[in-house]
Enzyme design. Sequence first.
Site, PDB file in Angstrom:
ATOM      1  N   TYR A  53      13.141 -31.236  66.708  1.00 24.88           N
ATOM      2  CA  TYR A  53      13.318 -29.803  66.446  1.00 24.88           C
ATOM      3  C   TYR A  53      11.963 -29.158  66.220  1.00 24.88           C
ATOM      4  CZ  TYR A  53      17.799 -27.549  66.324  1.00 24.88           C
ATOM      5  OH  TYR A  53      18.940 -26.911  66.700  1.00 24.88           O
ATOM      6  N   GLU A  55      11.462 -25.305  65.992  1.00 23.55           N
ATOM      7  CA  GLU A  55      11.588 -23.834  66.003  1.00 23.55           C
ATOM      8  C   GLU A  55      10.249 -23.201  65.656  1.00 23.55           C
ATOM      9  OE1 GLU A  55      14.705 -22.679  63.368  1.00 23.55           O
ATOM     10  OE2 GLU A  55      16.271 -23.076  64.842  1.00 23.55           O
ATOM     11  N   ASP A 186      10.453 -10.627  88.532  1.00 28.43           N
ATOM     12  CA  ASP A 186      11.157 -11.898  88.395  1.00 28.43           C
ATOM     13  C   ASP A 186      10.836 -12.724  89.638  1.00 28.43           C
ATOM     14  OD1 ASP A 186      12.888 -14.012  88.394  1.00 28.43           O
ATOM     15  OD2 ASP A 186      14.672 -12.845  87.864  1.00 28.43           O
ATOM     16  N   THR A 212      11.896 -18.934  86.942  1.00 25.98           N
ATOM     17  CA  THR A 212      12.432 -20.262  86.668  1.00 25.98           C
ATOM     18  C   THR A 212      11.319 -21.248  87.007  1.00 25.98           C
ATOM     19  OG1 THR A 212      13.314 -20.367  88.906  1.00 25.98           O
ATOM     20  CG2 THR A 212      14.843 -19.692  87.181  1.00 25.98           C
ATOM     21  N   LYS A 215      12.510 -24.049  91.037  1.00 19.41           N
ATOM     22  CA  LYS A 215      12.745 -23.737  92.454  1.00 19.41           C
ATOM     23  C   LYS A 215      11.488 -24.120  93.243  1.00 19.41           C
ATOM     24  CE  LYS A 215      16.212 -20.249  91.460  1.00 19.41           C
ATOM     25  NZ  LYS A 215      16.156 -19.665  90.131  1.00 19.41           N
ATOM     26  N   ARG A 221      14.440 -27.902  85.151  1.00 24.42           N
ATOM     27  CA  ARG A 221      15.170 -26.634  85.026  1.00 24.42           C
ATOM     28  C   ARG A 221      14.650 -25.896  83.798  1.00 24.42           C
ATOM     29  NH1 ARG A 221      18.797 -27.120  88.584  1.00 24.42           N
ATOM     30  NH2 ARG A 221      19.384 -24.949  88.319  1.00 24.42           N
TER      31      ARG A 221
HETATM   32  N1  PLP Z   1      16.239 -14.821  88.484  1.00 23.10           N
HETATM   33  C1  PLP Z   1      16.345 -15.112  89.782  1.00 23.10           C
HETATM   34  C2  PLP Z   1      15.668 -14.227  90.784  1.00 23.10           C
HETATM   35  C3  PLP Z   1      17.083 -16.220  90.203  1.00 23.10           C
HETATM   36  O1  PLP Z   1      17.211 -16.494  91.499  1.00 23.10           O
HETATM   37  C4  PLP Z   1      17.710 -17.029  89.216  1.00 23.10           C
HETATM   38  C5  PLP Z   1      18.493 -18.211  89.572  1.00 23.10           C
HETATM   39  O2  PLP Z   1      19.074 -18.378  90.570  1.00 23.10           O
HETATM   40  C6  PLP Z   1      17.586 -16.661  87.883  1.00 23.10           C
HETATM   41  C7  PLP Z   1      16.831 -15.558  87.550  1.00 23.10           C
HETATM   42  C8  PLP Z   1      18.313 -17.392  86.815  1.00 23.10           C
HETATM   43  O3  PLP Z   1      17.820 -18.618  86.534  1.00 23.10           O
HETATM   44  P1  PLP Z   1      18.690 -19.692  85.724  1.00 23.10           P
HETATM   45  O4  PLP Z   1      19.692 -20.209  86.677  1.00 23.10           O
HETATM   46  O5  PLP Z   1      17.659 -20.692  85.286  1.00 23.10           O
HETATM   47  O6  PLP Z   1      19.292 -18.971  84.566  1.00 23.10           O
END
Ligand code: PLP
Length: 401
Positions: A53, A55, A186, A212, A215, A221
């Site tokens: 842990y 935090e 994002d 993320t 990918k 993950r």
């Molecule tokens: N943002 C985008 C553009 C994504 O393609 C994804 C996942 O497919 C996410 C956020 C969310 O990621 P997670 O599945 O780790 O929550």
Amino acid sequence: MNNQSLIEADPEIFQTIQKESVRQKNGLEMIASENYASLAVMQAQGSIMTNKYAEGYPHKRYYGGCEFVDQAEILAIDRLKKLFNAPFANVQPHSGSQANQAVFLANLKLHDTILGLDLSNGGHLTHGSPVNSSGIFYRGATYKIDPESEAKPKLIIAGYSAYPRFLDFEKFKNIADDVGAELLVDMAHFAGLVATGHHPSPFPYADYVTSTTHKTLRGPRGGIILTQKEEKSKLVNSRIFPGIQGGPLMHVIAAKAVAFGEALRPDFKTYIGNVILNAKTLSEELLSQGFELVTGGTDNHLLLLDLSKTEVTGKLAETALDESGITVNKNTVPNEKRSPFVTSGIRIGTPALTTRGMGPNEMRQIGKWITKVLKNPEDLKVKAQVKAEVESLTQSFPLYT
Ligand code: PLP
């Protein structure tokens, strides 16, 4: 203390993992958001750090005994900052969704407006969809590939789950400035391309960058947040913890550090170059077979096959290809006429197969198999034959040996 290995302690789960392993090895993994993490990443993720842990943040924890997890988190942060040339980084988000939620919580009040790419045009659920907390707590307004919007957003999101071209972050920033909105990029899908200079960087335009890590970045993950200004980084850190998360997943953070270290090496740049070359080669093969692609091709790691003028739906295509050993996912296309459960497209990505070492020759062959199956989606003999050929190809590209 139980020191039994998994096979002895829980044969049922052991068997399911074995089956998944065989599935991943014998099939062609072409889901654009998936990849194969390295053995080193998986060893860190499966390590003893899962027990701890921690935090808080390094050197400011609410628990004792954090000296080594601190080291792991600091390594992850430092490598990530270097990778994206960003002054501030948070490696604690459990997922991409939570990275986005923290940015929303840092910038928005209940029912404020978020402007994101429409789901049917390739956007993500967390960009303001009514079925996601981003569209329940906030007002989700959307723009399409051909952007036009009347919304007065507090936050604009540039990013996608299914779009095959580069984004112009400077343009997004100008629009955000015009309406007094913050800009969130994002880059979940194209982070690996940004890290290696194959895609323009969201900086200096973005106020916040989320991603993320699993990918194109090829890590465990998880999620990350990058910022350029100290006050924004402090705010977003407090929104991750204690805002929406408790204890960070220290084993995952250790694995993130390993993946960021891998991504800093020159061979990762070569890898991403090959991912793009493979996507372009597959696009050309499919176009030459008479298929249509959304935007007519690709600049990145994915392509979108547009089946809207054919009898074959995305759903049928996904199933028929799955039965032939090729894993893809159905996807809506711009101006979609079919339901989101049926769709008129499929999304195809090359990151995972490129990790296996496949190149343009294999992509051309795969394009021919996809064509054969989609021209005969109900033909059991065709599907069985392609599946056998797929399996034989995969034997030449072993995984985790
Ligand atoms: N943002 C985008 C553009 C994504 O393609 C994804 C996942 O497919 C996410 C956020 C969310 O990621 P997670 O599945 O780790 O929550």
